[in-house]
Write an enzyme that holds these catalytic residues in place. Structure first.
Site, PDB file in Angstrom:
ATOM      1  N   VAL A 464       0.898  -1.049  -0.063  1.00  0.00           N
ATOM      2  CA  VAL A 464       0.086   0.072  -0.129  1.00  0.00           C
ATOM      3  C   VAL A 464       0.831   1.264  -0.083  1.00  0.00           C
ATOM      4  O   VAL A 464       0.514   2.160  -0.711  1.00  0.00           O
ATOM      5  CB  VAL A 464      -0.691  -0.151   1.156  1.00  0.00           C
ATOM      6  CG1 VAL A 464      -1.794   1.357   1.389  1.00  0.00           C
ATOM      7  CG2 VAL A 464      -1.883  -1.175   0.975  1.00  0.00           C
ATOM      8  N   LEU A 466       4.077   1.594  -1.044  1.00  0.00           N
ATOM      9  CA  LEU A 466       4.858   1.458  -2.322  1.00  0.00           C
ATOM     10  C   LEU A 466       3.614   2.050  -3.362  1.00  0.00           C
ATOM     11  O   LEU A 466       4.128   2.962  -4.354  1.00  0.00           O
ATOM     12  CB  LEU A 466       5.297   0.243  -2.740  1.00  0.00           C
ATOM     13  CG  LEU A 466       5.665   0.010  -4.350  1.00  0.00           C
ATOM     14  CD1 LEU A 466       6.894   0.888  -4.455  1.00  0.00           C
ATOM     15  CD2 LEU A 466       6.190  -1.439  -4.627  1.00  0.00           C
ATOM     16  N   TRP A 467       2.446   1.356  -3.371  1.00  0.00           N
ATOM     17  CA  TRP A 467       1.449   1.936  -4.463  1.00  0.00           C
ATOM     18  C   TRP A 467       1.134   3.386  -4.165  1.00  0.00           C
ATOM     19  O   TRP A 467       0.982   4.096  -5.334  1.00  0.00           O
ATOM     20  CB  TRP A 467       0.172   1.127  -4.087  1.00  0.00           C
ATOM     21  CG  TRP A 467      -1.002   1.306  -5.235  1.00  0.00           C
ATOM     22  CD1 TRP A 467      -1.224   1.034  -6.345  1.00  0.00           C
ATOM     23  CD2 TRP A 467      -2.021   2.375  -5.067  1.00  0.00           C
ATOM     24  NE1 TRP A 467      -2.226   1.286  -6.885  1.00  0.00           N
ATOM     25  CE2 TRP A 467      -2.938   2.336  -6.143  1.00  0.00           C
ATOM     26  CE3 TRP A 467      -2.551   3.213  -3.882  1.00  0.00           C
ATOM     27  CZ2 TRP A 467      -4.087   2.849  -6.332  1.00  0.00           C
ATOM     28  CZ3 TRP A 467      -3.846   3.894  -4.002  1.00  0.00           C
ATOM     29  CH2 TRP A 467      -4.242   3.541  -5.087  1.00  0.00           C
ATOM     30  N   HIS A 468       1.149   4.086  -2.911  1.00  0.00           N
ATOM     31  CA  HIS A 468       0.884   5.606  -2.939  1.00  0.00           C
ATOM     32  C   HIS A 468       2.075   6.315  -3.546  1.00  0.00           C
ATOM     33  O   HIS A 468       2.141   7.294  -4.261  1.00  0.00           O
ATOM     34  CB  HIS A 468       0.647   5.952  -1.532  1.00  0.00           C
ATOM     35  CG  HIS A 468      -0.660   5.664  -1.063  1.00  0.00           C
ATOM     36  ND1 HIS A 468      -1.151   4.567  -0.465  1.00  0.00           N
ATOM     37  CD2 HIS A 468      -2.063   6.444  -1.234  1.00  0.00           C
ATOM     38  CE1 HIS A 468      -2.276   4.541  -0.269  1.00  0.00           C
ATOM     39  NE2 HIS A 468      -3.012   5.645  -0.679  1.00  0.00           N
ATOM     40  N   ASP A 469       3.258   6.034  -3.092  1.00  0.00           N
ATOM     41  CA  ASP A 469       4.547   6.679  -3.665  1.00  0.00           C
ATOM     42  C   ASP A 469       5.805   5.813  -3.037  1.00  0.00           C
ATOM     43  O   ASP A 469       5.685   5.381  -2.080  1.00  0.00           O
ATOM     44  CB  ASP A 469       4.382   7.949  -3.280  1.00  0.00           C
ATOM     45  CG  ASP A 469       5.452   8.968  -3.928  1.00  0.00           C
ATOM     46  OD1 ASP A 469       5.910   8.388  -4.998  1.00  0.00           O
ATOM     47  OD2 ASP A 469       5.856  10.216  -3.625  1.00  0.00           O
TER      48      ASP A 469
END
Length: 583
Positions: A464, A466-469
């Site tokens: 999660v 990593l997915w955001h930034d």
């Protein structure tokens, strides 16, 4: 007016949560273990409380306490946002002329400020979408026999044109990635390389997406340099591409499971159970496969590029999307879409009030917290989180409203108000809810679900973040969430293992546990989405390093306790009305 706050306005499926679980147990049994505890939202089954607790002397004392602190808090926030305040000159550069009583508006959050300016344009695009669809119906509806194919063809072509207007030549990159994913699905089909490559390539894209801005068409060949001058309205196509990656993985894995478990088909199940297709439960639409011919390139592109949900979601699975194109969900609530639209505009107006009268975002942007008292810093931290919550809710609501009017109902991303959460687990079920459901189906359950809850939670929140930034603050936030889930899980287990839930004062104990949870959630979200680690250290130093700060911390703890008791009662009322949101 109060009709707009019914759960049926948000989700048609909010009342069939319990009735639909029986069909889901075989595939998702690992996610159905409920702990009737004060930290999961279901502990109210085990507590005997007086009926109509809202009218008891205890609750009236909560109303007075919460009401007085709320009024005082907003007054202090207003006073630190007036021109007479000593720090006003430093934050003035983050303000611009507003429209409410001549007050300036806080535009320090550039992401929301950009969206705010474009709301009229987006509403115009939505109106244009339905105007064009009505025109297409007028011209072609009597000439074609397959009305469904006509609607999906319109959706596809509008979405393609919309995406090129938004991203211009950047869509060449997007179509290249889409083509690669489609190859993964069709070449490897039910081979395990299909999910492995889909996930692996997705993680690679998330790690390297910021580098895409350095790649120019002119570097490939001078004759292609003209494409660099036609990048569309949003030049950086890769910034919002995270949502598209989730849709691509959804298609590939749904296709993989449709071949591996070919007997689980929605249309067949509906016929066998003698049910009306439109009455299929929401969970069945997600879990059961489409017909084999539905996994074609046209439906794939329509799903991946679907204009209402393309930029920001909410996220809907391929199986669910395709089932709704055939069998739309019918809301029992009259004028549901109108009520949902009113609710959206109410949220926008609340955001406008906050941005015009409370300049918390500008203060944190300027990093000038030292100019404020401990109480004011506490209030600023809260209002910054509230603005963060609203700035995500408003775009999600707008795009979902567009989708609802087009007879596609994705999950509601935020099912509860930010101030109506006391459980870490429950909060993440209610916050970005469509993403939570996506993670359950495509990551949490495949890696073992509740058999390894802590390890899998660590994997989930790492992804999660990593997915955001790609940011250490977000990784730290994700790991903090897992850390704070541990005591909640342990307390939940111990309260049942040792029978604490039957103690006469269990609700009081649970209230203080819930208050601590609220503290933990505020810390996590300030680190991840509002302030950096150094900013949090400054807040902690003021709140716990001085006598005045400790006094405020104790007061806030009592405030959270009173709020938790009201949250408990809200969930009791929901269960009495057949609503089980599991958060």
């Amino acid at each position: 007016m109060f009709r707009i706050y019914k759960y049926d306005v948000l989700e048609t499926s909010s009342k069939d949560q319990k009735s639909s679980t029986s069909l889901l147990n075989s595939a998702q049994s690992s996610t159905k273990s409920r702990t009737s505890s004060p930290t999961t939202g279901s502990f109210t089954n085990d507590i005997e409380k007086p009926k109509n607790a809202w009218y008891t002397l205890e609750f009236f004392s909560y109303y007075v306490f919460i009401g007085s602190i709320t009024i005082m808090g907003f007054y202090r926030l207003f006073m630190i946002s007036v021109e007479k305040h000593p720090n006003y000159a430093n934050i003035k550069k983050h303000l611009k002329p507003g429209w409410i009583f001549g007050k300036p508006v806080d535009i320090s959050d550039h992401q929301y400020a950009s969206f705010r300016e474009n709301i009229p344009i987006l509403l115009g695009v939505i109106a244009g979408y339905f105007f064009l669809w009505n025109a297409v119906q007028l011209v072609f509806f009597h000439k074609v026999q397959n009305k469904l194919a006509l609607k999906n063809t319109f959706r596809l072509w509008f979405s393609v044109i919309f995406s090129f207007i938004v991203y211009g030549s950047g869509m060449i990159y997007v179509f290249s990635i889409i083509f690669i994913y489609y190859l993964f699905a069709k070449v490897f089909r039910d081979h395990r390389l299909n999910p492995l490559l889909s996930w692996g390539f997705g993680i690679f894209l998330l790690l390297s997406k910021e580098h895409f801005g350095h790649y120019k068409f002119g570097n490939l060949h001078p004759l292609l340099s003209f494409l660099d001058d036609h990048t569309g309205i949003l030049e950086r196509w890769y910034v919002l591409f995270n949502i598209t990656i989730l849709r691509l993985i959804s298609y590939n894995l749904d296709y993989y499971w449709s071949i591996k478990y070919s007997f689980k088909i929605l249309s067949t199940t509906v016929v066998e159970k003698e049910r009306i297709p439109g009455d299929a439960s929401y969970s069945d639409r997600i879990r059961l496969n489409c017909n084999p011919e539905d996994y074609n390139v046209k439906n794939f592109l329509t799903y991946v590029l679907y204009a209402p949900l393309y930029l920001a979601g909410p996220i809907i699975t391929f199986n669910n999307f395709m089932s709704q194109t055939k069998y739309p969900i019918k809301s029992p609530l009259k004028y549901r879409n109108v009520l949902y639209g009113i609710r959206f505009f109410v949220c926008v107006f609340i955001m406008e009030l906050v941005l015009h009268f409370c300049y918390g975002s500008a203060i944190t942007k300027e990093k000038s917290l030292q100019a404020y008292s401990t109480l004011e810093i506490t209030l600023i931290s809260f209002i910054v989180l509230f603005v963060t919550w609203l700035k995500l809710l408003i775009p999600w609501r707008l795009f979902r409203w567009w989708s609802l009017m087009d007879n596609i109902e994705p999950p509601e991303n935020i099912i509860r108000c930010m101030c109506n959460n006391y459980s870490v687990v429950g909060f993440w079920r209610a916050w970005h809810r469509s993403y939570n459901k996506w993670l359950l189906r495509y990551l949490y359950i495949p890696i073992g679900g509740n058999r390894y809850p802590i390890l899998n939670s660590f994997i989930i929140f790492t992804f999660v973040a990593l997915w955001h930034d790609v940011s250490w603050e977000l990784f730290f936030w994700g790991w903090l969430v897992v850390l704070f889930i541990l005591p909640e899980r342990l307390c939940s287990y111990a309260s049942h293992r040792f029978g604490w839930i039957h103690l006469p004062h269990y609700r009081i104990i649970a209230g203080f546990g819930a208050a601590l949870n609220v503290y933990f959630m505020i810390i996590c979200n300030l680190v991840g989405f509002a302030m950096d680690v150094h900013g949090i250290k400054d807040v902690f130093a003021r709140m716990f390093g001085t006598f005045q700060g400790i006094y405020f911390s104790v007061t806030i703890m009592l405030l959270f306790f009173a709020c938790a008791q009201m949250m408990f009662e809200i969930r009791v009322n929901e269960e009495e009305n057949g609503i089980d949101l599991r958060c």
